[in-house]
Enzyme design. Sequence first.
Site, PDB file in Angstrom:
ATOM      1  CG  ASP A  52       3.042   3.093  10.600  1.00  0.00           C
ATOM      2  OD1 ASP A  52       2.996   4.246  10.133  1.00  0.00           O
ATOM      3  OD2 ASP A  52       2.713   2.091   9.948  1.00  0.00           O
ATOM      4  CG  ASN A  82       2.595  -8.123   4.132  1.00  0.00           C
ATOM      5  OD1 ASN A  82       1.884  -7.139   4.325  1.00  0.00           O
ATOM      6  ND2 ASN A  82       3.773  -8.265   4.722  1.00  0.00           N
ATOM      7  CG  HIS A 111       1.716  -4.258   6.234  1.00  0.00           C
ATOM      8  ND1 HIS A 111       3.042  -4.296   5.856  1.00  0.00           N
ATOM      9  CD2 HIS A 111       1.224  -3.110   5.701  1.00  0.00           C
ATOM     10  CE1 HIS A 111       3.314  -3.228   5.151  1.00  0.00           C
ATOM     11  NE2 HIS A 111       2.244  -2.501   5.041  1.00  0.00           N
ATOM     12  CD  GLU A 113       5.165  -6.363   8.038  1.00  0.00           C
ATOM     13  OE1 GLU A 113       4.283  -6.774   7.259  1.00  0.00           O
ATOM     14  OE2 GLU A 113       6.010  -5.510   7.694  1.00  0.00           O
TER      15      GLU A 113
HETATM   16  P1  PGA Z   1       1.362   2.168   0.162  1.00  0.00           P
HETATM   17  O1  PGA Z   1       1.551   1.383   1.510  1.00  0.00           O
HETATM   18  O2  PGA Z   1       0.245   3.118   0.389  1.00  0.00           O
HETATM   19  O3  PGA Z   1       2.665   2.865  -0.079  1.00  0.00           O
HETATM   20  O4  PGA Z   1       1.036   1.128  -0.889  1.00  0.00           O
HETATM   21  C1  PGA Z   1       0.447   0.876   2.174  1.00  0.00           C
HETATM   22  C2  PGA Z   1       0.903   0.092   3.371  1.00  0.00           C
HETATM   23  O5  PGA Z   1       1.984  -0.521   3.296  1.00  0.00           O
HETATM   24  O6  PGA Z   1       0.195   0.092   4.378  1.00  0.00           O
END
Ligand code: PGA
Length: 253
Positions: free
Chosen positions: A67, A136, A138, A143
């Site tokens: 992304d 959450n 994702h 999302e």
């Molecule tokens: P993080 O993010 O590795 O910074 O916890 C993971 C994500 O949001 O996919």
Amino acid sequence: MKIIACKDYKEMSQTAAKEIIALVKKGTPFTLGLATGSTPEGVYRELVDDFNQGQTSYSHVTSVNLDEYVGLSKSDLNSYHYYMQAKLFQYIDLPSDQQLIPDGTAQDLEAECENYEQNILKSGGVDLQILGIGHNGHIGFNEPGTSFTSRTHVVELAEKTRKANARFFPSIDQVPTKAVTMGIATIMESKRILLLVSGKSKADTIARLLNGTVEESFPASILNLHADVTVIADEEALSTINENKMKKSYSIG
Ligand code: PGA
């Protein structure tokens, strides 16, 4: 879903790096799906260390990132283009024309999404995808509520995600509201997936993932239907699961 339980973040990073290196070392054209965020940083440090020791070449690898924020230029310190250069690409011999990341500044974002899908196909498809997981559930920037049939698309970021990522920005107002992300169907086409999970704050998230219910309100749950997913998690991330197991065995006992 296979689970590898690691002692801590370092061990999680080393375990994932070892898997990646073993596959890259085979030397045949290889498409490596990459993630950003805090979780994979340790893996990238391990890959760089290994490269510096003259161990592994990436000249035959195409990388495909999950992304990118909409509206951030490649040189913006918070763009995922910049992140990948800073954490990995500048240190290894992965050719720059084999580093695929969505262009969040494209005039026509729909065309960019279509183009990204085509480029993944041209690379032969993702052989190994590294994933993190949001609180959450994702994956990428897909999302809760994202269709399981989604392909690369533009998303509106959830407030929870913008807040979680605000730590990288001067203020939350500067966190973009949109991103381009590989879709869930795109991610599911990866031949193999390594999901990295670290820390207490993800313990309930990973417990929910592993309870097996597959629902669009929790995007990562789809991984339960993939044939080759390995979750590499540290002790803190597995703490809720371990507590539940202990409670269960206590009540049975
Ligand atoms: P993080 O993010 O590795 O910074 O916890 C993971 C994500 O949001 O996919």
